[in-house]
Write a protein that holds these residues in place. Structure first.
Motif, PDB file in Angstrom:
ATOM      1  N   LYS A 178       0.841  -1.192   0.000  1.00  0.00           N
ATOM      2  CA  LYS A 178       0.000   0.000   0.000  1.00  0.00           C
ATOM      3  C   LYS A 178       0.876   1.242   0.000  1.00  0.00           C
ATOM      4  O   LYS A 178       1.956   1.252   0.581  1.00  0.00           O
ATOM      5  N   LYS A 179       0.365   2.282  -0.638  1.00  0.00           N
ATOM      6  CA  LYS A 179       0.957   3.594  -0.449  1.00  0.00           C
ATOM      7  C   LYS A 179       0.420   4.157   0.860  1.00  0.00           C
ATOM      8  O   LYS A 179      -0.770   4.060   1.147  1.00  0.00           O
TER       9      LYS A 179
ATOM     10  N   ASP B 251       4.722   7.814   1.430  1.00  0.00           N
ATOM     11  CA  ASP B 251       4.412   7.974   0.008  1.00  0.00           C
ATOM     12  C   ASP B 251       3.630   9.234  -0.316  1.00  0.00           C
ATOM     13  O   ASP B 251       3.548   9.607  -1.491  1.00  0.00           O
ATOM     14  N   GLY B 252       2.997   9.873   0.677  1.00  0.00           N
ATOM     15  CA  GLY B 252       2.142  10.997   0.342  1.00  0.00           C
ATOM     16  C   GLY B 252       2.024  12.024   1.443  1.00  0.00           C
ATOM     17  O   GLY B 252       2.071  11.694   2.638  1.00  0.00           O
TER      18      GLY B 252
ATOM     19  N   GLU C  70       4.286  11.910  -3.072  1.00  0.00           N
ATOM     20  CA  GLU C  70       3.090  12.453  -3.706  1.00  0.00           C
ATOM     21  C   GLU C  70       2.543  13.600  -2.853  1.00  0.00           C
ATOM     22  O   GLU C  70       2.637  13.575  -1.626  1.00  0.00           O
TER      23      GLU C  70
ATOM     24  N   GLN D  62      -1.621  14.958  -6.588  1.00  0.00           N
ATOM     25  CA  GLN D  62      -2.769  14.043  -6.490  1.00  0.00           C
ATOM     26  C   GLN D  62      -3.896  14.849  -5.846  1.00  0.00           C
ATOM     27  O   GLN D  62      -3.929  15.009  -4.631  1.00  0.00           O
TER      28      GLN D  62
ATOM     29  N   GLN E 287     -11.515   8.843  -3.273  1.00  0.00           N
ATOM     30  CA  GLN E 287     -11.099   9.051  -1.890  1.00  0.00           C
ATOM     31  C   GLN E 287     -12.311   8.819  -0.991  1.00  0.00           C
ATOM     32  O   GLN E 287     -13.384   9.361  -1.236  1.00  0.00           O
TER      33      GLN E 287
ATOM     34  N   ARG F  51      -7.189   4.334  -8.680  1.00  0.00           N
ATOM     35  CA  ARG F  51      -6.672   4.259  -7.323  1.00  0.00           C
ATOM     36  C   ARG F  51      -7.762   4.606  -6.325  1.00  0.00           C
ATOM     37  O   ARG F  51      -8.682   5.370  -6.627  1.00  0.00           O
TER      38      ARG F  51
ATOM     39  N   SER G  53      -8.237   5.559  -2.067  1.00  0.00           N
ATOM     40  CA  SER G  53      -7.632   5.826  -0.757  1.00  0.00           C
ATOM     41  C   SER G  53      -8.705   5.848   0.320  1.00  0.00           C
ATOM     42  O   SER G  53      -9.870   6.195   0.067  1.00  0.00           O
TER      43      SER G  53
ATOM     44  N   ASP H  31      -5.858   0.837  -2.001  1.00  0.00           N
ATOM     45  CA  ASP H  31      -4.429   0.750  -2.327  1.00  0.00           C
ATOM     46  C   ASP H  31      -3.619   1.853  -1.658  1.00  0.00           C
ATOM     47  O   ASP H  31      -2.393   1.811  -1.657  1.00  0.00           O
ATOM     48  N   THR H  32      -4.320   2.846  -1.075  1.00  0.00           N
ATOM     49  CA  THR H  32      -3.645   3.974  -0.447  1.00  0.00           C
ATOM     50  C   THR H  32      -4.298   4.258   0.893  1.00  0.00           C
ATOM     51  O   THR H  32      -5.530   4.300   0.999  1.00  0.00           O
TER      52      THR H  32
ATOM     53  N   TRP I  22       1.830  -4.336   4.132  1.00  0.00           N
ATOM     54  CA  TRP I  22       1.724  -3.057   3.436  1.00  0.00           C
ATOM     55  C   TRP I  22       3.085  -2.548   2.977  1.00  0.00           C
ATOM     56  O   TRP I  22       3.171  -1.635   2.169  1.00  0.00           O
TER      57      TRP I  22
END
Length: 340
Positions: free
Chosen positions: A2-3, A43-44, A74, A106, A204, A242, A244, A307-308, A339
């Protein structure tokens, strides 16, 4: 895999108990936290947008600054309230920020949630058309924004321009190639998740959702994600979307963690009304020692589907503590769940 990123609401208050006592504190610490999160391997770095509040409001200067200070992470929003937005001006701002960040933006957008003032979007010069709700207006603004990101010309050029024009109809500049595939819709209902899927946006889903079945929050959210993915596939889009979800998750590894969050993981889902007609379910938070936390998170169906994962952070506790919160999840929880 996972991100995993963080989501900050960017609160500030002139209190001695807060590490963010001004807008300047919040903005500058948001940049520093993104830099720290990148160094930790996150990752973000995502930010919420609220108007008329002591919180982050104008996202694009912040996103551009984070983009200039980082190289990999990101950078996004969760979410921008489209009731307040001029979609063409927003496309220019987004294009500039994405170019500064070398294509790492994003952008989460949505119809928004109840705000600090009544119909605040009216103060920004916007009003629903006849027969529209404010949610309809938000989706209309979103569709215009999403469409103009194609980068196709639509404006008739002046035959006597100040500067030479390229041939044909003109598009907005700067255009950021690929940004359109990095737009996310924040959906509270299954219907709006399916609407976003048909358009081709990512999804999202936060810790608040319309209570549509009476089931536990994470079960309803997982069903929403599955319905979204089925609609995306049925629409014939070529890419893989994607998804989240956001959660408040705290690994208790110190006495300070226990003092802050030792009791915050005990409550379950909550039910409330975000307006007169909308019954909503609010998902639980998680706070426990890492081994307990791992077992609790295994049962969260929506996190499994996504996935996020965006970790909501208590930004008023400062950069150092929030970096610790992120690092604890990345190193002591995520590997055991597959993850990382």
């Amino acid at each position: 895999m996972k991100k995993i990123g963080f989501l900050s609401f960017g609160h500030w208050t002139p209190s001695t108990q807060s590490q963010t006592r001004s807008a300047a504190d919040t903005l500058l610490q948001s940049i520093d936290l993104a830099v720290a999160a990148e160094a930790l391997g996150a990752d973000g770095a995502y930010f919420r947008v609220h108007h008329f509040a002591r919180q982050l409001a104008s996202p694009f200067p912040l996103l551009a600054a984070v983009g200039a200070r980082t190289s990999r992470i990101e950078i996004g929003t969760a979410v921008i309230d489209m009731r307040y937005e001029n979609p063409l001006y927003m496309a220019e701002d987004a294009g500039a920020a994405d170019i500064i960040a070398s294509g790492r933006l994003q952008l989460g957008i949505s119809r928004g949630s109840p705000e600090q003032v009544i119909d605040g979007w009216r103060h920004f010069g916007y009003a629903p058309a006849d027969g529209e709700t404010s949610g309809d207006m938000a989706r209309r603004h979103a569709e215009v924004f999403y469409d103009v990101l194609r980068g196709e010309g639509f404006a008739e050029p002046n035959p006597n321009p100040m500067f030479p024009n390229p041939p044909g109809l003109l598009r907005l500049e700067p255009h950021a190639p690929g940004l359109r595939d990095r737009i996310w819709w924040g959906a509270s209902s299954n219907a709006t998740a399916i609407w976003a899927a048909k358009l081709g946006m990512n999804l999202q889903s936060s810790t608040l959702k319309d209570d549509e079945t009476g089931e536990p929050f994470h079960v309803q959210q997982a069903d929403q994600i599955r319905a979204y993915r089925a609609a995306f596939k049925a629409a014939g889009h070529a890419r893989t979307p994607r998804v989240s979800v956001s959660r408040s998750i705290f690994a208790i590894t110190s006495d300070l963690d226990r003092a802050y969050f030792g009791r915050s993981g005990e409550a379950g889902d909550k039910i409330g009304f975000i307006d007169a007609d909308t019954r909503a379910i609010f998902g639980r938070g998680y706070a426990a020692e890492p081994d307990v936390l791992i077992e609790q998170l295994r049962t969260d169906e929506a996190i499994t589907e996504a996935d996020t994962l965006l970790l909501t952070v208590p930004n008023q506790l400062g950069v150092e503590y929030n970096a610790h919160v992120i690092e604890a999840i990345l190193t002591q929880v995520a590997p055991a769940l597959g993850w990382r």
